[in-house]
Design a protein around this motif. Structure first.
Motif, mmCIF file in Angstrom:
data_model
loop_
_atom_site.group_PDB
_atom_site.id
_atom_site.type_symbol
_atom_site.label_atom_id
_atom_site.label_comp_id
_atom_site.label_asym_id
_atom_site.label_seq_id
_atom_site.Cartn_x
_atom_site.Cartn_y
_atom_site.Cartn_z
ATOM 1 N N GLY A 198 0.818 -1.213 0.000
ATOM 2 C CA GLY A 198 0.000 0.000 0.000
ATOM 3 C C GLY A 198 0.855 1.266 0.000
ATOM 4 N N ARG A 199 1.996 1.201 -0.665
ATOM 5 C CA ARG A 199 2.921 2.337 -0.719
ATOM 6 C C ARG A 199 3.234 2.643 -2.169
ATOM 7 N NH1 ARG A 199 7.792 1.872 2.767
ATOM 8 N NH2 ARG A 199 7.569 4.114 2.733
ATOM 9 N N SER A 200 3.842 3.774 -2.394
ATOM 10 C CA SER A 200 4.217 4.133 -3.757
ATOM 11 C C SER A 200 5.575 3.531 -4.106
ATOM 12 C CB SER A 200 4.281 5.652 -3.914
ATOM 13 O OG SER A 200 5.366 6.185 -3.192
ATOM 14 N N VAL A 201 5.813 3.369 -5.410
ATOM 15 C CA VAL A 201 7.112 2.916 -5.889
ATOM 16 C C VAL A 201 8.182 3.906 -5.434
ATOM 17 C CG1 VAL A 201 8.505 2.581 -7.978
ATOM 18 C CG2 VAL A 201 6.211 1.589 -7.832
ATOM 19 N N SER A 202 7.889 5.194 -5.528
ATOM 20 C CA SER A 202 8.856 6.220 -5.111
ATOM 21 C C SER A 202 9.234 6.080 -3.643
ATOM 22 C CB SER A 202 8.278 7.622 -5.353
ATOM 23 O OG SER A 202 8.079 7.840 -6.724
#
Length: 74
Positions: free
Chosen positions: A29-33
């Motif tokens: 549930g996190r961004s790739v960045s």
């Protein structure tokens, strides 16, 4: 709300690495960045320890190979 200045950059990754990164980001549930920033902090910016780390003070009283000798009868 805390704002942190960031600069945009671009990286090239093989398809299988990018796919794995995207799957991991989705699963967490996190961004790739955010995952890339965490990896940079952990691998590149993390201070390296120099030499062995001890959990005692002073000179060792016995070698680690003798660690069970504390259970021997006197």
């Amino acid at each position: 709300m805390k704002l942190t200045y960031m600069e945009k950059t671009q990286i090239y990754l093989p398809k299988e690495e990018l796919d794995a990164l995207r799957r991991t980001a989705a699963r967490l549930g996190r961004s790739v960045s955010a995952l890339v920033r965490d990896a940079i902090r952990e691998i590149v910016l993390k201070p390296r320890t120099a030499g062995p780390v001890a959990i005692w003070e002073g000179e060792p009283k016995q070698a680690s190979i003798e660690h069970n000798s504390v259970h021997d009868e006197p």
